[in-house]
Design a protein around this motif. Structure first.
Motif, mmCIF file in Angstrom:
data_model
loop_
_atom_site.group_PDB
_atom_site.id
_atom_site.type_symbol
_atom_site.label_atom_id
_atom_site.label_comp_id
_atom_site.label_asym_id
_atom_site.label_seq_id
_atom_site.Cartn_x
_atom_site.Cartn_y
_atom_site.Cartn_z
ATOM 1 N N GLY A 43 -22.801 112.745 98.528
ATOM 2 C CA GLY A 43 -23.993 113.049 99.575
ATOM 3 C C GLY A 43 -25.345 112.140 99.419
ATOM 4 N N ILE A 44 -26.112 112.096 100.449
ATOM 5 C CA ILE A 44 -27.067 111.112 100.128
ATOM 6 C C ILE A 44 -28.152 111.787 98.971
ATOM 7 C CG2 ILE A 44 -27.550 109.305 101.910
ATOM 8 C CD1 ILE A 44 -28.477 111.837 103.764
ATOM 9 N N PHE A 45 -28.345 113.118 98.868
ATOM 10 C CA PHE A 45 -29.244 113.467 97.799
ATOM 11 C C PHE A 45 -28.596 114.145 96.617
ATOM 12 C CE2 PHE A 45 -31.436 114.403 102.136
ATOM 13 C CZ PHE A 45 -32.212 113.072 102.126
ATOM 14 N N GLY A 46 -27.144 113.886 96.489
ATOM 15 C CA GLY A 46 -26.501 114.728 95.499
ATOM 16 C C GLY A 46 -26.809 113.966 94.030
ATOM 17 N N VAL A 47 -27.043 114.498 93.041
ATOM 18 C CA VAL A 47 -27.570 114.071 91.689
ATOM 19 C C VAL A 47 -26.334 114.305 90.728
ATOM 20 C CG1 VAL A 47 -29.812 113.612 92.150
ATOM 21 C CG2 VAL A 47 -28.987 115.658 91.190
ATOM 22 N N ILE A 48 -26.358 113.515 89.465
ATOM 23 C CA ILE A 48 -25.398 113.919 88.444
ATOM 24 C C ILE A 48 -25.981 115.416 87.639
ATOM 25 C CG2 ILE A 48 -24.437 113.214 86.116
ATOM 26 C CD1 ILE A 48 -24.773 110.284 87.513
ATOM 27 N N ASP A 49 -25.044 116.122 87.451
ATOM 28 C CA ASP A 49 -25.471 117.265 86.492
ATOM 29 C C ASP A 49 -25.525 116.898 85.289
ATOM 30 O OD1 ASP A 49 -25.409 119.697 85.415
ATOM 31 O OD2 ASP A 49 -24.073 120.786 86.725
ATOM 32 N N LYS A 50 -26.638 116.902 84.702
ATOM 33 C CA LYS A 50 -27.000 116.620 83.018
ATOM 34 C C LYS A 50 -26.263 117.469 82.205
ATOM 35 C CE LYS A 50 -30.973 113.610 84.253
ATOM 36 N NZ LYS A 50 -32.238 113.148 83.841
ATOM 37 N N ALA A 51 -26.231 118.765 82.509
ATOM 38 C CA ALA A 51 -25.802 119.673 81.462
ATOM 39 C C ALA A 51 -24.357 119.447 81.534
ATOM 40 C CB ALA A 51 -26.169 121.035 81.797
ATOM 41 N N SER A 52 -23.596 119.054 82.925
ATOM 42 C CA SER A 52 -22.191 118.933 82.695
ATOM 43 C C SER A 52 -21.846 117.640 82.026
ATOM 44 C CB SER A 52 -21.851 118.692 84.278
ATOM 45 O OG SER A 52 -20.684 118.297 84.552
ATOM 46 N N ALA A 53 -22.700 116.568 82.363
ATOM 47 C CA ALA A 53 -22.663 115.101 81.774
ATOM 48 C C ALA A 53 -22.710 115.222 80.096
ATOM 49 C CB ALA A 53 -23.827 114.320 82.101
ATOM 50 N N ARG A 54 -23.492 116.271 79.500
ATOM 51 C CA ARG A 54 -23.704 116.348 78.218
ATOM 52 C C ARG A 54 -22.378 117.025 77.590
ATOM 53 N NH1 ARG A 54 -29.042 117.841 79.384
ATOM 54 N NH2 ARG A 54 -28.619 120.113 79.324
ATOM 55 N N ARG A 55 -21.757 117.962 78.462
ATOM 56 C CA ARG A 55 -20.317 118.602 78.067
ATOM 57 C C ARG A 55 -19.431 117.390 77.929
ATOM 58 N NH1 ARG A 55 -22.358 122.817 80.966
ATOM 59 N NH2 ARG A 55 -21.430 122.340 82.913
ATOM 60 N N GLY A 56 -19.494 116.576 79.034
ATOM 61 C CA GLY A 56 -18.520 115.600 79.289
ATOM 62 C C GLY A 56 -18.369 114.763 77.934
ATOM 63 N N LEU A 57 -19.730 114.563 77.614
ATOM 64 C CA LEU A 57 -19.591 113.617 76.311
ATOM 65 C C LEU A 57 -18.840 114.323 75.139
ATOM 66 C CD1 LEU A 57 -20.805 111.412 74.293
ATOM 67 C CD2 LEU A 57 -22.682 112.889 73.903
ATOM 68 N N GLN A 58 -19.088 115.503 75.064
ATOM 69 C CA GLN A 58 -18.574 116.439 74.034
ATOM 70 C C GLN A 58 -16.837 116.043 74.078
ATOM 71 O OE1 GLN A 58 -19.471 120.362 73.418
ATOM 72 N NE2 GLN A 58 -17.998 120.700 71.630
ATOM 73 N N VAL A 59 -16.349 116.233 75.566
ATOM 74 C CA VAL A 59 -14.973 116.297 75.625
ATOM 75 C C VAL A 59 -14.516 114.680 75.351
ATOM 76 C CG1 VAL A 59 -12.974 116.187 77.440
ATOM 77 C CG2 VAL A 59 -15.052 117.689 77.660
ATOM 78 N N TYR A 60 -15.288 113.596 75.845
ATOM 79 C CA TYR A 60 -14.915 112.438 75.645
ATOM 80 C C TYR A 60 -14.884 112.046 73.982
ATOM 81 C CZ TYR A 60 -15.452 107.413 74.365
ATOM 82 O OH TYR A 60 -15.385 106.176 73.647
ATOM 83 N N ASN A 61 -15.801 112.496 73.448
ATOM 84 C CA ASN A 61 -16.018 112.196 71.799
ATOM 85 C C ASN A 61 -14.874 113.097 71.144
ATOM 86 O OD1 ASN A 61 -17.330 111.241 69.731
ATOM 87 N ND2 ASN A 61 -18.122 113.113 69.430
ATOM 88 N N GLU A 62 -14.285 114.263 71.617
ATOM 89 C CA GLU A 62 -13.474 114.970 70.589
ATOM 90 C C GLU A 62 -11.967 114.435 71.367
ATOM 91 O OE1 GLU A 62 -14.231 119.049 70.446
ATOM 92 O OE2 GLU A 62 -16.671 118.656 70.008
ATOM 93 N N ILE A 63 -11.880 114.197 72.516
ATOM 94 C CA ILE A 63 -10.450 113.994 72.884
ATOM 95 C C ILE A 63 -10.065 112.738 73.379
ATOM 96 C CG2 ILE A 63 -8.513 114.920 74.630
ATOM 97 C CD1 ILE A 63 -10.057 117.038 73.006
ATOM 98 N N CYS A 64 -10.941 111.863 74.265
ATOM 99 C CA CYS A 64 -10.688 110.338 74.503
ATOM 100 C C CYS A 64 -10.976 109.577 73.636
ATOM 101 C CB CYS A 64 -11.173 110.280 75.995
ATOM 102 S SG CYS A 64 -11.329 111.693 77.201
ATOM 103 N N ALA A 65 -11.852 109.609 72.823
ATOM 104 C CA ALA A 65 -12.634 108.563 72.165
ATOM 105 C C ALA A 65 -11.514 107.968 71.008
ATOM 106 C CB ALA A 65 -13.934 109.126 71.403
ATOM 107 N N GLY A 66 -10.605 108.815 70.577
ATOM 108 C CA GLY A 66 -9.598 108.226 69.519
ATOM 109 C C GLY A 66 -8.851 107.263 70.353
ATOM 110 N N CYS A 67 -8.741 107.048 71.553
ATOM 111 C CA CYS A 67 -7.865 105.995 72.142
ATOM 112 C C CYS A 67 -9.058 105.233 73.158
ATOM 113 C CB CYS A 67 -6.781 106.631 73.043
ATOM 114 S SG CYS A 67 -5.414 107.236 72.104
ATOM 115 N N HIS A 68 -9.770 105.744 73.615
ATOM 116 C CA HIS A 68 -10.654 104.884 74.626
ATOM 117 C C HIS A 68 -12.052 104.288 74.316
ATOM 118 C CE1 HIS A 68 -8.076 105.164 78.625
ATOM 119 N NE2 HIS A 68 -7.694 106.431 77.722
ATOM 120 N N SER A 69 -12.358 103.141 74.410
ATOM 121 C CA SER A 69 -13.762 102.798 74.102
ATOM 122 C C SER A 69 -14.730 103.213 75.247
ATOM 123 C CB SER A 69 -13.756 101.392 73.794
ATOM 124 O OG SER A 69 -13.272 100.465 74.861
ATOM 125 N N LEU A 70 -15.996 102.865 75.000
ATOM 126 C CA LEU A 70 -16.852 103.001 75.970
ATOM 127 C C LEU A 70 -17.945 101.956 75.665
ATOM 128 C CD1 LEU A 70 -17.468 105.454 77.962
ATOM 129 C CD2 LEU A 70 -18.853 106.534 76.191
#
Ligand code: HEC
Length: 258
Positions: A43-70
């Motif tokens: 939507g035009i006024f929707g923004v990224i939820d930062k707390a959710s993005a911080r949790r997403g970093l944790q998932v990336y780091n613990e699960i995806c980072a073994g195979c995927h770069s950033l």
């Protein structure tokens, strides 16, 4: 005379309506099976939820980072999603990068610092291939922008693992209903409870995927929140200016119109 000039207007409006309808009906999408989702930043006024993005970093780091770069993200960029300087320093320091050659010409390793880019799990593409049965796991920095279907595709892909139909031979991959062609080289990465969230949120599979979507939308469009809040301010300003102009128009013409 009046009716004459109404006709094109009606044509024009129906043309737009029909087009809107058709473009929704036949919108070109990817050929996998995709669930259309709504996310916080839509939507035009929707923004990224930062707390959710911080949790997403944790998932990336613990699960995806073994195979995927950033590779397009530096550790210090994490300040944008609400980490403190100290947290960024501490996070970066778990990784190792090659240091500049020392005075004897030896190249040693050092801990990463906030200005370093996220460390890749591979030395080079050949190593990435060799470690993944010949398929290179793509860099995830821009993945949500890069794929047709965007965040909804990403969401559907991570949820899309199923048992293959009986007539399907899978020699070198896994069955996934969202992936174009349905056979992907990546094994299912998430099942739920794959991480224990630092902020205590329950790590259901749905939550983990939504948090990854927030995080990877941010890595792909770090300016999104600023852009949208600027858009909102410009919108308010325009509403304000329009009212001022309208009121002054009324005032100026009042006497003349009588
Ligand atoms: C064991 C290694 C491995 C892990 C762990 C892993 N991936 Fe992958 N991933 C791959 C490989 C290999 C591919 C390439 C698949 C192909 O080309 O068929 C891939 C492809 C992808 C793609 C691209 C799909 C496309 O449309 O081309 C996305 C998105 C993705 N992975 C996301 C993730 C996320 C998010 C995680 C963590 C939750 C994750 N992956 C964990 C190996 C992995």
């Amino acid at each position: 005379m009046k009716n004459y000039y109404k006709i094109p207007k009606i044509f024009f409006i129906s043309f737009i309506l029909i087009n809107l309808f058709l473009s929704n009906l036949f919108a070109a999408g990817p050929d996998g099976n995709i669930t259309k989702m709504k996310f916080s930043f839509d939507g035009i006024f929707g923004v990224i939820d930062k707390a959710s993005a911080r949790r997403g970093l944790q998932v990336y780091n613990e699960i995806c980072a073994g195979c995927h770069s950033l590779e397009h993200v530096s550790y210090r960029n994490l300040l944008d999603i609400g980490f403190s300087n100290d947290q960024v320093k501490e996070f970066a320091s778990q990784f190792e990068v090659t240091a500049e050659p020392d005075s004897d010409g030896e190249v040693n390793m050092r801990s990463a610092i906030p200005s370093d880019k996220f460390v890749s799990p591979y030395q080079n593409d050949n190593q990435a291939k060799a470690m993944n049965n010949g398929a290179i796991p793509p860099d995830l920095s821009l993945i949500i922008k890069a794929r047709a279907g965007g965040a909804s595709y990403f969401y559907s892909l991570l949820k899309g693992y199923e048992d293959p139909p009986e007539d399907k031979e899978l020699s070198n991959g896994y069955y996934n209903i969202a992936y174009p062609g349905n056979v992907i080289a990546m094994p299912q990465p998430l099942y739920g409870d794959d991480v224990e969230y630092a902020d205590g949120t329950e790590a259901t599979m749905e939550q983990e995927i939504i948090d990854l979507v927030s995080f990877l939308t941010w890595t792909g469009q770090p300016e999104l929140n600023d852009r949208k809040s600027m858009g909102f301010r410009v919108f308010l300003f325009l509403v304000f200016m329009t009212s001022v102009l309208f009121l002054s128009y009324r005032k100026i013409w009042k006497k003349i119109k009588g």
